[in-house]
Design a protein around this motif. Structure first.
Motif, PDB file in Angstrom:
ATOM      1  N   ARG A 151       0.772  -1.317   0.108  1.00 12.10           N
ATOM      2  CA  ARG A 151       0.267   0.495   0.325  1.00 12.10           C
ATOM      3  C   ARG A 151       0.996   0.648  -0.009  1.00 12.10           C
ATOM      4  NH1 ARG A 151      -5.569  -0.903   3.673  1.00 12.10           N
ATOM      5  NH2 ARG A 151      -5.787  -2.763   2.643  1.00 12.10           N
ATOM      6  N   ILE A 152       0.265   1.666  -0.702  1.00 14.28           N
ATOM      7  CA  ILE A 152       1.536   3.652  -1.105  1.00 14.28           C
ATOM      8  C   ILE A 152      -0.206   4.179  -0.867  1.00 14.28           C
ATOM      9  CG2 ILE A 152       3.242   2.124  -2.420  1.00 14.28           C
ATOM     10  CD1 ILE A 152       2.529   3.852  -4.525  1.00 14.28           C
ATOM     11  N   ARG A 153       0.411   5.561  -0.264  1.00 12.90           N
ATOM     12  CA  ARG A 153      -0.351   6.423  -0.570  1.00 12.90           C
ATOM     13  C   ARG A 153       0.880   7.865  -1.138  1.00 12.90           C
ATOM     14  NH1 ARG A 153      -1.579   6.519   6.171  1.00 12.90           N
ATOM     15  NH2 ARG A 153      -2.492   4.211   5.843  1.00 12.90           N
ATOM     16  N   GLY A 154      -0.493   9.486  -1.180  1.00 18.01           N
ATOM     17  CA  GLY A 154      -0.312   9.958  -2.019  1.00 18.01           C
ATOM     18  C   GLY A 154       0.039   9.737  -3.368  1.00 18.01           C
ATOM     19  N   GLN A 155      -0.750  11.236  -4.373  1.00 17.17           N
ATOM     20  CA  GLN A 155      -1.104  11.000  -5.123  1.00 17.17           C
ATOM     21  C   GLN A 155       0.062  11.070  -6.075  1.00 17.17           C
ATOM     22  OE1 GLN A 155      -0.235  14.603  -7.253  1.00 17.17           O
ATOM     23  NE2 GLN A 155      -0.673  13.317  -9.556  1.00 17.17           N
ATOM     24  N   VAL A 156       1.700  11.642  -6.270  1.00 17.70           N
ATOM     25  CA  VAL A 156       2.589  11.728  -6.459  1.00 17.70           C
ATOM     26  C   VAL A 156       2.969  10.079  -6.206  1.00 17.70           C
ATOM     27  CG1 VAL A 156       4.713  12.972  -6.732  1.00 17.70           C
ATOM     28  CG2 VAL A 156       3.009  14.370  -6.159  1.00 17.70           C
ATOM     29  N   ALA A 157       3.326   9.444  -5.274  1.00 19.83           N
ATOM     30  CA  ALA A 157       3.826   8.578  -5.152  1.00 19.83           C
ATOM     31  C   ALA A 157       2.590   7.715  -6.033  1.00 19.83           C
ATOM     32  CB  ALA A 157       3.539   8.158  -3.668  1.00 19.83           C
ATOM     33  N   VAL A 158       1.948   7.355  -6.197  1.00 20.12           N
ATOM     34  CA  VAL A 158       1.049   6.599  -6.950  1.00 20.12           C
ATOM     35  C   VAL A 158       1.385   7.002  -8.516  1.00 20.12           C
ATOM     36  CG1 VAL A 158      -1.884   5.380  -7.375  1.00 20.12           C
ATOM     37  CG2 VAL A 158      -1.208   6.649  -5.347  1.00 20.12           C
ATOM     38  N   ALA A 159       1.561   8.011  -9.149  1.00 20.38           N
ATOM     39  CA  ALA A 159       1.029   8.008 -10.203  1.00 20.38           C
ATOM     40  C   ALA A 159       2.784   8.180 -10.810  1.00 20.38           C
ATOM     41  CB  ALA A 159       1.019   9.647 -10.404  1.00 20.38           C
ATOM     42  N   SER A 160       3.131   7.746  -9.465  1.00 24.39           N
ATOM     43  CA  SER A 160       4.891   7.743 -10.080  1.00 24.39           C
ATOM     44  C   SER A 160       5.565   5.857  -9.744  1.00 24.39           C
ATOM     45  CB  SER A 160       6.070   8.667  -9.976  1.00 24.39           C
ATOM     46  OG  SER A 160       5.936   9.329  -8.437  1.00 24.39           O
ATOM     47  N   THR A 161       4.598   4.975  -8.998  1.00 21.65           N
ATOM     48  CA  THR A 161       5.478   4.006  -9.280  1.00 21.65           C
ATOM     49  C   THR A 161       5.650   3.234  -9.567  1.00 21.65           C
ATOM     50  OG1 THR A 161       5.015   2.154  -7.502  1.00 21.65           O
ATOM     51  CG2 THR A 161       2.845   3.195  -8.475  1.00 21.65           C
ATOM     52  N   PRO A 162       6.715   2.315  -9.435  1.00 10.90           N
ATOM     53  CA  PRO A 162       7.526   1.498 -11.046  1.00 10.90           C
ATOM     54  C   PRO A 162       6.571   0.209 -10.911  1.00 10.90           C
ATOM     55  CG  PRO A 162       8.427   1.670  -8.427  1.00 10.90           C
ATOM     56  CD  PRO A 162       7.895   2.660  -8.692  1.00 10.90           C
ATOM     57  N   GLY A 163       5.567   0.476  -9.395  1.00 13.37           N
ATOM     58  CA  GLY A 163       4.637  -0.984  -9.722  1.00 13.37           C
ATOM     59  C   GLY A 163       3.202  -1.074 -10.134  1.00 13.37           C
ATOM     60  N   ARG A 164       2.327  -2.528 -10.690  1.00 14.54           N
ATOM     61  CA  ARG A 164       1.419  -1.976 -11.188  1.00 14.54           C
ATOM     62  C   ARG A 164       0.453  -1.507  -9.976  1.00 14.54           C
ATOM     63  NH1 ARG A 164      -0.691  -4.915 -15.778  1.00 14.54           N
ATOM     64  NH2 ARG A 164      -2.714  -4.941 -15.584  1.00 14.54           N
ATOM     65  N   VAL A 165      -0.309  -0.399 -10.921  1.00 21.76           N
ATOM     66  CA  VAL A 165      -1.805  -0.350  -9.628  1.00 21.76           C
ATOM     67  C   VAL A 165      -3.076  -1.093  -9.749  1.00 21.76           C
ATOM     68  CG1 VAL A 165      -3.024   1.323  -9.271  1.00 21.76           C
ATOM     69  CG2 VAL A 165      -0.570   2.503  -9.332  1.00 21.76           C
ATOM     70  N   GLU A 166      -3.214  -2.020  -8.466  1.00 19.11           N
ATOM     71  CA  GLU A 166      -4.075  -3.214  -8.999  1.00 19.11           C
ATOM     72  C   GLU A 166      -5.387  -2.323  -8.947  1.00 19.11           C
ATOM     73  OE1 GLU A 166      -3.981  -5.903 -10.403  1.00 19.11           O
ATOM     74  OE2 GLU A 166      -1.656  -5.895  -9.775  1.00 19.11           O
ATOM     75  N   ARG A 167      -5.447  -1.650  -7.777  1.00 13.50           N
ATOM     76  CA  ARG A 167      -6.928  -0.833  -6.893  1.00 13.50           C
ATOM     77  C   ARG A 167      -7.128   0.787  -5.965  1.00 13.50           C
ATOM     78  NH1 ARG A 167     -12.006  -2.338  -6.792  1.00 13.50           N
ATOM     79  NH2 ARG A 167     -13.415  -1.512  -5.117  1.00 13.50           N
ATOM     80  N   ILE A 168      -7.570   1.682  -5.934  1.00  9.81           N
ATOM     81  CA  ILE A 168      -7.077   2.819  -5.554  1.00  9.81           C
ATOM     82  C   ILE A 168      -8.520   2.878  -4.292  1.00  9.81           C
ATOM     83  CG2 ILE A 168      -6.155   3.648  -6.737  1.00  9.81           C
ATOM     84  CD1 ILE A 168      -8.418   5.972  -6.819  1.00  9.81           C
ATOM     85  N   THR A 169      -8.092   3.102  -3.074  1.00 10.58           N
ATOM     86  CA  THR A 169      -9.433   4.049  -2.179  1.00 10.58           C
ATOM     87  C   THR A 169      -9.500   5.667  -1.655  1.00 10.58           C
ATOM     88  OG1 THR A 169      -7.920   3.068  -0.362  1.00 10.58           O
ATOM     89  CG2 THR A 169      -9.642   1.811  -1.144  1.00 10.58           C
ATOM     90  N   LEU A 170     -10.201   6.165  -1.183  1.00 14.00           N
ATOM     91  CA  LEU A 170     -10.198   7.479  -0.528  1.00 14.00           C
ATOM     92  C   LEU A 170      -9.696   7.463   0.524  1.00 14.00           C
ATOM     93  CD1 LEU A 170     -11.756   9.765  -3.023  1.00 14.00           C
ATOM     94  CD2 LEU A 170      -9.332   9.494  -3.128  1.00 14.00           C
ATOM     95  N   ARG A 171      -8.800   8.128   1.483  1.00 18.40           N
ATOM     96  CA  ARG A 171      -9.245   8.880   2.468  1.00 18.40           C
ATOM     97  C   ARG A 171      -9.011   9.676   2.865  1.00 18.40           C
ATOM     98  NH1 ARG A 171      -5.788   4.783   5.660  1.00 18.40           N
ATOM     99  NH2 ARG A 171      -4.832   6.685   6.713  1.00 18.40           N
ATOM    100  N   THR A 172      -9.509  10.169   4.178  1.00 20.02           N
ATOM    101  CA  THR A 172      -9.653  11.219   4.397  1.00 20.02           C
ATOM    102  C   THR A 172      -8.632  12.161   5.813  1.00 20.02           C
ATOM    103  OG1 THR A 172     -11.320  10.536   6.049  1.00 20.02           O
ATOM    104  CG2 THR A 172     -12.318  11.752   3.803  1.00 20.02           C
ATOM    105  N   PRO A 173      -7.863  12.050   5.167  1.00 25.02           N
ATOM    106  CA  PRO A 173      -6.741  12.536   6.115  1.00 25.02           C
ATOM    107  C   PRO A 173      -7.115  13.492   7.313  1.00 25.02           C
ATOM    108  CG  PRO A 173      -5.992  13.150   4.232  1.00 25.02           C
ATOM    109  CD  PRO A 173      -7.020  13.198   4.075  1.00 25.02           C
ATOM    110  N   GLY A 174      -8.127  14.677   7.657  1.00 24.87           N
ATOM    111  CA  GLY A 174      -8.909  15.273   8.501  1.00 24.87           C
ATOM    112  C   GLY A 174      -9.220  15.090   9.453  1.00 24.87           C
TER     113      GLY A 174
END
Length: 325
Positions: A151-174
């Protein structure tokens, strides 16, 4: 131009900019519903320092709707201007700072965006998909030798991962553990629309996140609008590297199994297997429209006139897009 057509486009960044620019050729009643999960660049800095919605994608949407046939106004040019130098303002866009100021003074992002559009003379409307900053969390394969998901978090981290994104969810940091809230005005716009657009854009960080906000997800299932998916011209390195056009539709369906769409628009030269794309689109209830919608002078960019023509065909309006696939 079809002035009475109520169109809503969901997305973020350059992909949403492409859709909005095309829609401006069809109608003045355009509403952009914009992702609020960006955590990079100027937007990320303002988000971290001030705790506000990241303004960059919202600024881009406003800019797309300010462009007139005779060219940009002075305010539109200033809105997009980025500071240079080496100080604290380096890299910040004027529009990002202006929106951040409006967010703080008015205390309501929707009111702030409405004020910004009045300043710029925007005929349409720009809304956040949520009134709170959100965080993308992705399950990614291929990062570990044992084949496990990480599991990786953050738009930049997800967009630039060298792995294969299988699924996303959204979190509410606040609100740790909370359910992402939908912008009420955005939900209403989707329900009242005659045409709703998903894509093009960063699939996992700009397009699919809208389906992860329960209020927007339900509105997309309930709306009587014609729903149109616009596919990217090329897979995006890091995020959808190696994805076929039909794979884009597959992951859309996986994140929203109840979603049905009416049309899928793709560039003819970007689809190596039209039959497979037609089958995948049919699984979502959609017809497939293949046309020459890429800008011949700019790699990876949609031609707004060609895309507008294809949208006309998808909506059954006058004009054609140069044939179906």
């Amino acid at each position: 131009m079809t002035p009475g057509l109520r169109a809503v486009a969901l997305g973020g960044g350059h992909g949403l900019h492409a859709t909005l620019t095309a829609l401006r050729r069809l109608t003045t009643d355009v509403t952009a519903v914009v992702t609020v999960a960006d955590d990079g660049g100027s937007s990320g800095r303002l988000r971290r320092e001030l705790g506000l919605l990241p303004p960059g994608d919202l600024r881009q949407a406003l800019a797309a709707l300010t462009v007139a046939e005779q060219g940009e106004s002075l305010w539109a040019e200033v809105f997009q201007h980025r500071f240079g130098g080496s100080g604290a303002l380096t890299g910040h866009a004027v529009g990002n700072l202006l929106l951040a100021g409006l967010f703080e003074v008015l205390g309501d992002p929707v009111a702030a965006l409405d004020e910004a559009r009045r300043l710029l003379g925007v005929p349409g409307r720009v809304l956040p998909m949520s009134p709170e900053p959100l965080e993308i969390e992705a399950e990614v394969s291929g990062l570990d030798d044992d084949g496990s998901l990480r599991r990786i978090r953050g738009q930049v981290a997800v967009a630039s991962t060298p792995g294969r994104v299988e699924r996303i969810t959204l979190r509410t940091p606040g609100r740790p553990g909370g359910v992402p809230a939908a912008c009420e005005e955005a939900v209403r716009a989707v329900l009242d629309a005659e045409a709703v657009f998903l894509g093009p854009g960063s699939w996992f960080t700009s397009v699919i996140p809208h389906l992860m906000v329960p209020g927007l997800h339900d509105a997309l299932l309930r709306t009587a609008a014609t729903k149109i998916v616009v596919l990217n011209l090329v897979p995006q390195p890091g995020e959808t590297a190696g994805f076929s056009p039909e794979r884009h539709l597959d992951v859309l369906f996986q994140h929203a199994p109840g979603l049905r769409v009416d049309a899928v628009i793709a560039d003819r030269d970007s689809v190596p297997a039209p039959g497979r794309l037609r089958d995948a689109a049919a699984g979502l209830g959609a017809k497939t429209l293949l046309a020459d919608v890429a800008d011949p002078g700019r790699e990876g960019v949609h031609d707004p006139d060609a895309l507008a023509s294809c949208v006309r065909e998808a909506l059954g309006l006058s004009g054609t897009a140069g044939g179906k696939g």
